[in-house]
Scaffold this active site. Structure first.
Site, short mmCIF file in Angstrom:
data_model
loop_
_atom_site.label_atom_id
_atom_site.label_comp_id
_atom_site.label_asym_id
_atom_site.label_seq_id
_atom_site.Cartn_x
_atom_site.Cartn_y
_atom_site.Cartn_z
N ARG A 1 -97.01 -30.34 -74.35
CA ARG A 1 -97.98 -30.17 -75.68
C ARG A 1 -98.80 -31.18 -75.97
O ARG A 1 -98.08 -32.63 -75.91
CB ARG A 1 -97.47 -29.29 -76.46
CG ARG A 1 -96.48 -30.00 -77.32
CD ARG A 1 -95.67 -29.18 -78.51
NE ARG A 1 -96.56 -28.31 -79.14
CZ ARG A 1 -96.39 -26.94 -79.73
NH1 ARG A 1 -95.24 -26.52 -79.52
NH2 ARG A 1 -97.19 -26.65 -80.37
N LYS B 1 -99.00 -24.03 -86.36
CA LYS B 1 -99.69 -23.11 -86.87
C LYS B 1 -99.04 -22.69 -88.15
O LYS B 1 -99.76 -22.43 -89.28
CB LYS B 1 -99.87 -21.83 -86.13
CG LYS B 1 -101.21 -21.97 -85.31
CD LYS B 1 -101.38 -20.53 -84.75
CE LYS B 1 -100.31 -20.15 -83.53
NZ LYS B 1 -101.18 -18.80 -82.72
N GLU C 1 -101.12 -16.30 -79.66
CA GLU C 1 -100.62 -15.17 -80.71
C GLU C 1 -101.67 -15.11 -81.91
O GLU C 1 -101.87 -16.35 -82.47
CB GLU C 1 -99.55 -15.43 -81.47
CG GLU C 1 -98.32 -15.38 -80.29
CD GLU C 1 -96.99 -16.04 -80.67
OE1 GLU C 1 -96.65 -15.39 -81.73
OE2 GLU C 1 -96.55 -16.99 -80.59
#
Length: 552
Positions: free
Chosen positions: A259, A269, A34
């Site tokens: 992850r 983020k 994104e």
């Protein structure tokens, strides 16, 4: 720690089986960030996994921007992501945007309405949450769930035409409010957002939700293996539902992996953006940040990051990787690549009283004993030198082998010197140290008359090049967060130390991102942001020593 054995890559094993059974004829993966922030080391793991998996099976990898939220997205992030992927050493086969498919997504949403599989809902976000139920209690149906197909088609078109305010209506999938999987309880698939989109401008005022958009994007591009992180595992039934009910021709397979989590490192983020917005770091590329741009500016190489990503492997279980492992791989990479040179970070002047005034001799040194191809250099030696403050003590403890009154040490690549006198200013601060040298002890001459236990580095005061050194420590002090506190309470106030010192004249023309090993201090990168033609600024990439061992 995750298994670093390549054969433990369960995703690769799935791909092998899919090709062998004929379920898939090729491998097409994608990296779908994104564009709402800069990429970090966790994304590097995903990039390496997706691109190398496709490469191994002669497949393709797309770079696709999941730009379905215009409020948080920016072309600055798009360009930084492209730069980071290329810098890591990968080239995409196709470059796409979710917004390229907005028209198609709208059509598929209309298809769902016509099939009685989606409806326009007037509940507020808070009411939708309340109606959804809990893990132990089923949800309850929206009072708008049984609107007619015609009414839903009319309302959805009016949503698209901008007749309603943000949050006034949403489009929801009509699935099962009693499903044990909360994601299947009539999830929102479109919301109203009167915001200018970085790619489509003001063409749209309704935007698809990620869970609706992502499977459609994958299907349009013919992705075979849609690899994502574990938090999307519970979303997989919805992913498959969207593919099926939207009647997509291609049917990608979603596969989840753990992850990357690193000790003393923020990997969100949203939190990284907060560090930038609050001015705790100077930008996304601050060398204390785990962003790819921050690691690049700090001096990390793409090879070191890729090797690290391969070594941590691919797992189904979450784990915490020691940041020392990442540091191990940059040391291993720079050990061969970086010239070894001398720099003084906290200078003290040394005067060699018996060395002839005005005399300068050139001493020869190899640039890297482990890589002779890096050649040799000439180091000027003169009567006045700078040494590091930590290499001198007036009243040393036992087993201190560096310079102190009456002690003799070797100057690296040069001579033995002996400290005879300490000169101080009126405030009692050391001004300079007076020493004598033994001309018989020159390095490389085979002198064996006596031995000294300490060797220290130095630069000739007359020839030294001024430099700024930026020394970094962990930005986050503790991985554990106390109750009632945020990660901002764990920020290390001493994460950056700046010193003014000198380097050898050999480094005078160093360019941004040139890398060096400064004897005893570690590996340094010429800072691309603050270095000018008149001032060298060095970022310490990593210190020299580590107790970290790679488990075989």
């Amino acid at each position: 720690m995750e298994n670093n054995n390549a054969s433990s890559n369960f995703i690769k094993n799935i791909v092998i089986e899919d090709l062998k059974s004929g379920k898939r004829k090729e491998v097409i993966t994608r990296f779908p960030p994104e564009p709402n922030g800069y990429l970090h080391i966790g994304h590097a793991k995903s990039i390496t996994l997706n691109f190398e998996l496709a490469d191994e099976f002669n497949g393709r990898t797309n770079l696709r921007f999941d730009d379905t939220n215009p409020i948080k997205e920016d072309t600055e992030y798009v360009e930084s992501i492209k730069e980071d992927v290329r810098w890591l050493g990968f080239e995409w086969d196709g470059l796409y945007f979710a917004s390229d498919y907005f028209e198609e997504m709208y059509k598929r949403a209309v298809l769902l309405i016509k099939k009685g599989k989606a409806y326009v809902c007037d509940l507020s976000p808070e009411e939708i949450r309340e109606y959804r139920g809990t893990l132990t209690e089923p949800g309850k149906e929206s009072p708008y769930r049984n609107r007619t197909v015609e009414e839903n088609l009319d309302l959805f078109e009016r949503m698209k035409n901008g007749e309603f305010k943000d949050g006034e209506k949403v489009l929801r999938a009509k699935i099962d409010m009693a499903s044990p999987n909360i994601n299947m309880r009539d999830p929102v698939i479109y919301r109203i957002a009167h915001a200018t989109h970085h790619n489509t401008g003001d063409k749209w005022c309704i935007y698809p939700m990620y869970d609706f958009a992502h499977p459609i994007e994958d299907a349009i591009e013919g992705i075979t293996h849609s690899i994502c992180t574990l938090e999307f595992e519970d979303h997989r039934p919805l992913y498959d539902w969207v593919i099926r009910e939207c009647e997509m021709e291609n049917q990608p397979q979603q596969i989840e992996f753990a992850r990357l989590n690193l000790t003393n490192t923020v990997m969100s983020k949203r939190k990284l953006k907060l560090l930038v917005d609050e001015g705790i770091v100077d930008a996304w590329d601050d060398p204390r940040m785990p962003t790819i741009s921050g690691l690049r500016r700090r001096g990390y190489t793409p090879e070191a990051i890729r090797n690290f990503c391969r070594a941590i492997g691919v797992s189904k279980s979450n784990s915490l990787v020691d940041v020392a492992m990442l540091e191990h791989f940059i040391r291993e990479d720079l050990k061969i690549k970086a010239p070894r040179t001398m720099g003084v970070l906290r200078p003290i002047k040394v005067v060699i009283t018996n060395y002839p005034e005005g005399k300068v001799e050139m001493l020869e040194a190899e640039n890297n004993q482990d890589n002779l191809e890096l050649g040799k250099r000439q180091i000027p030696f003169s009567r006045e030198l700078y040494i590091d403050a930590e290499d001198f003590m007036e009243n040393p403890p036992k087993k201190y082998f560096r310079l102190f009154p009456g002690n003799e040490v070797r100057l690296k690549h040069a001579y033995f010197i002996k400290c005879n006198e300490v000169i101080k200013d009126e405030n009692g601060n050391i001004k300079e140290i007076h020493c004598t040298y033994d001309p018989e002890t020159k390095s490389g001459t085979g002198f064996t008359g006596r031995k000294v236990k300490g060797t220290i580095h130095w630069v000739s005061a007359q020839h030294a090049v001024p430099a700024e050194f930026r020394l970094y420590n962990s930005l986050i002090l503790d991985d554990e967060q106390e109750e009632g506190k945020t990660f901002l309470d764990n920020i290390n106030p001493n994460s950056l130390e700046i010193t003014q010192g000198f380097v050898e004249p050999f480094m005078k023309n160093a360019k941004p991102n040139d890398k060096f090993q400064l004897v005893r201090h570690g590996y340094f990168n010429v800072d691309p942001k603050y270095t000018t033609k008149d001032k060298l600024v060095f970022n310490r990439t990593v210190s020299l020593k580590s107790s970290f061992k790679i488990q075989q």
